[in-house]
Design a protein around this motif. Structure first.
Motif, mmCIF file in Angstrom:
data_model
loop_
_atom_site.group_PDB
_atom_site.id
_atom_site.type_symbol
_atom_site.label_atom_id
_atom_site.label_comp_id
_atom_site.label_asym_id
_atom_site.label_seq_id
_atom_site.Cartn_x
_atom_site.Cartn_y
_atom_site.Cartn_z
ATOM 1 N N SER A 90 13.441 -5.914 -5.631
ATOM 2 C CA SER A 90 12.529 -6.288 -6.716
ATOM 3 C C SER A 90 13.141 -6.014 -8.088
ATOM 4 N N ARG A 91 14.233 -5.246 -8.124
ATOM 5 C CA ARG A 91 14.917 -4.958 -9.396
ATOM 6 C C ARG A 91 16.079 -5.919 -9.631
ATOM 7 N N LYS A 92 16.176 -6.929 -8.763
ATOM 8 C CA LYS A 92 17.265 -7.897 -8.767
ATOM 9 C C LYS A 92 18.628 -7.258 -8.458
ATOM 10 N N ARG A 93 18.573 -6.101 -7.819
ATOM 11 C CA ARG A 93 19.823 -5.478 -7.376
ATOM 12 C C ARG A 93 20.087 -5.900 -5.938
ATOM 13 N N PRO A 94 21.348 -5.817 -5.507
ATOM 14 C CA PRO A 94 21.637 -6.171 -4.114
ATOM 15 C C PRO A 94 20.799 -5.335 -3.147
ATOM 16 N N LEU A 95 20.146 -6.002 -2.215
ATOM 17 C CA LEU A 95 19.379 -5.299 -1.185
ATOM 18 C C LEU A 95 20.348 -4.998 -0.043
ATOM 19 N N ILE A 96 20.981 -3.832 -0.171
ATOM 20 C CA ILE A 96 21.948 -3.410 0.850
ATOM 21 C C ILE A 96 21.627 -1.978 1.250
ATOM 22 N N ASN A 97 22.214 -1.550 2.365
ATOM 23 C CA ASN A 97 22.004 -0.179 2.862
ATOM 24 C C ASN A 97 20.523 0.185 2.909
ATOM 25 N N ALA A 138 0.833 -1.205 0.000
ATOM 26 C CA ALA A 138 0.000 0.000 0.000
ATOM 27 C C ALA A 138 0.867 1.255 0.000
ATOM 28 N N ALA A 139 2.081 1.127 0.498
ATOM 29 C CA ALA A 139 2.979 2.281 0.549
ATOM 30 C C ALA A 139 3.519 2.621 -0.831
ATOM 31 N N GLY A 140 3.273 1.752 -1.807
ATOM 32 C CA GLY A 140 3.775 1.999 -3.160
ATOM 33 C C GLY A 140 5.230 1.590 -3.292
ATOM 34 N N GLU A 141 5.750 1.726 -4.490
ATOM 35 C CA GLU A 141 7.144 1.381 -4.742
ATOM 36 C C GLU A 141 8.069 2.360 -4.021
ATOM 37 N N TYR A 142 9.062 1.851 -3.367
ATOM 38 C CA TYR A 142 10.095 2.736 -2.823
ATOM 39 C C TYR A 142 11.390 1.950 -2.736
ATOM 40 N N ASN A 143 12.476 2.681 -2.683
ATOM 41 C CA ASN A 143 13.774 2.024 -2.556
ATOM 42 C C ASN A 143 14.689 2.882 -1.694
ATOM 43 N N TYR A 144 15.898 2.389 -1.504
ATOM 44 C CA TYR A 144 16.846 3.066 -0.613
ATOM 45 C C TYR A 144 17.959 3.778 -1.380
ATOM 46 N N ASP A 145 17.706 4.088 -2.689
ATOM 47 C CA ASP A 145 18.748 4.712 -3.508
ATOM 48 C C ASP A 145 19.253 6.016 -2.900
ATOM 49 N N GLU A 146 18.336 6.752 -2.237
ATOM 50 C CA GLU A 146 18.730 8.030 -1.615
ATOM 51 C C GLU A 146 18.486 8.004 -0.110
ATOM 52 N N GLN A 147 18.530 6.820 0.463
ATOM 53 C CA GLN A 147 18.296 6.619 1.908
ATOM 54 C C GLN A 147 16.991 7.275 2.358
ATOM 55 N N GLY A 148 16.002 7.298 1.459
ATOM 56 C CA GLY A 148 14.680 7.798 1.830
ATOM 57 C C GLY A 148 14.492 9.292 1.632
ATOM 58 N N ASP A 149 15.551 9.999 1.255
ATOM 59 C CA ASP A 149 15.422 11.452 1.109
ATOM 60 C C ASP A 149 14.482 11.841 -0.039
ATOM 61 N N ASP A 150 14.190 10.887 -0.926
ATOM 62 C CA ASP A 150 13.285 11.158 -2.057
ATOM 63 C C ASP A 150 11.858 10.675 -1.787
ATOM 64 N N TRP A 151 11.585 10.152 -0.604
ATOM 65 C CA TRP A 151 10.228 9.700 -0.300
ATOM 66 C C TRP A 151 9.318 10.913 -0.078
ATOM 67 N N GLN A 152 8.035 10.743 -0.456
ATOM 68 C CA GLN A 152 7.113 11.891 -0.450
ATOM 69 C C GLN A 152 6.147 11.847 0.742
ATOM 70 N N GLY A 153 5.215 12.782 0.742
ATOM 71 C CA GLY A 153 4.166 12.802 1.763
ATOM 72 C C GLY A 153 4.713 13.117 3.141
ATOM 73 N N THR A 154 4.193 12.394 4.136
ATOM 74 C CA THR A 154 4.610 12.630 5.519
ATOM 75 C C THR A 154 6.112 12.438 5.683
ATOM 76 N N CYS A 155 6.706 11.578 4.845
ATOM 77 C CA CYS A 155 8.154 11.372 4.914
ATOM 78 C C CYS A 155 8.889 12.704 4.714
ATOM 79 N N GLN A 156 8.308 13.605 3.873
ATOM 80 C CA GLN A 156 8.888 14.929 3.608
ATOM 81 C C GLN A 156 8.416 15.961 4.609
#
Ligand SMILES: [Zn+2]
Length: 303
Positions: free
Chosen positions: A276-283, A39-57
């Motif tokens: 989900s992109r088959k990239r290493p799930l790190i950081n 329900a939270a939609g697609e998100y990733n850790y490419d920018e350690q969450g700095d690009d997440w929207q809504g309440t995250c911002q």
């Protein structure tokens, strides 16, 4: 023959599993947990969450934060009480790679009870829901909170829901909805540590390398075993948020100052998981957020 329950497991989790009997109730919890995450939609850790929207911002009570002893208010509050944490959980236990972490939804105990916590500054009784982890990479640390500016290799989160709310969805809409226990883990060069139940979880990680894969944990487990032998009488507590979208400000955080030592060879297994992109799930940790003058409390042992 394939039971309807097993059919559901195959449908929802989408990968082959062994023949296992799984209760309708546990399956419902697993499905709901997956739905909540999606329900939270697609998100990733490419920018350690700095690009997440809504309440995250826009939020003003976000997590994680730096927990600084000299800035904390030392308080004489009750210790946290762990109710039914020593009761054996029903099996099977299922661990899932949900693309963001290794996640285990926690079933009822064999007696049909749900372990819960209270005490501390918790505004009520909070039932255990799930456990997951945040980690770094070969050369970075992955804890979300920092303690006195220091981050640790891994941070375990044990998520709890206020019993006054029926669902996680309801709970996340309220400031007293959730309580999370944060446990810092330090990677140590020992082959094995004490027989933490945690080993049973980590032993299955090679089976959930791929996104959406799942594995069953062998043997028995109780929630208390996740805590190992850490000192639970000393902890930081404050009001904050989920550290993943939608970053709901619904969490009473309880982060222990004691650190759980865990073998490097076990922690290394987390680094092999894929997103989900088959990239290493790190950081998969969010960056440190502003406290915005929130009060941070510290419960010391000898009060
Ligand atoms: Zn977490």
């Amino acid at each position: 023959m394939i039971t309807s329950s097993l059919w559901w497991l195959l449908t929802i989790l989408g990968s082959a599993v062994a023949y296992i009997e799984i209760s309708e109730e546990y399956l419902t919890s697993i499905k709901q947990d997956a739905a909540d995450d999606q329900a939270a939609g697609e998100y990733n850790y490419d920018e350690q969450g700095d690009d997440w929207q809504g309440t995250c911002q826009t939020g003003t009570a976000q997590s994680p934060i730096d927990l600084i002893f000299s800035d904390a208010k030392i308080v004489s509050i009750p210790r946290l009480r762990f109710n039914y944490y020593n009761q054996t959980l029903r099996t099977p236990l299922i661990i899932t790679n949900n693309g963001h972490t290794a996640n285990m939804v926690i079933p009822l105990t064999r007696d049909g009870t749900r372990p819960y916590i209270n005490g501390g500054l918790l505004p009520g009784d909070f039932e255990v829901q799930s456990v997951h982890f945040h980690w770094g990479s070969r050369n970075t640390k992955g804890s979300e909170h920092a303690i006195n500016y220091e981050r640790y290799d891994v941070e375990m989160h044990i998520v709890h829901k206020n019993t006054k709310y029926a669902t996680m969805g309801d709970a996340t809409l309220n400031p007293d909805g959730l309580a999370v226990l944060g446990i810092m883990m330090r990677s140590v060069n020992r082959l094995s540590t004490r027989n933490y139940g945690l080993n049973k979880i980590f032993n299955q990680l090679p089976k959930i390398v791929e996104y959406n894969s799942n594995a069953t944990i062998t043997g028995t487990l109780n929630v208390g075993q996740l805590l190992g032998n850490i000192v639970t009488g000393e902890f930081y507590t404050y009001n904050g948020s989920l550290t993943t979208p939608d970053c709901a400000e619904a969490v009473t955080w309880n982060v222990f100052s004691d650190v759980l030592d865990f073998p490097h060879r076990q922690i290394a297994k987390l680094l092999n998981l894929q997103d989900s992109r088959k990239r290493p799930l790190i950081n998969n940790y969010r960056s440190i957020q502003d406290t915005n003058d929130r009060e941070i409390y510290y419960r010391a042992l000898n009060l």
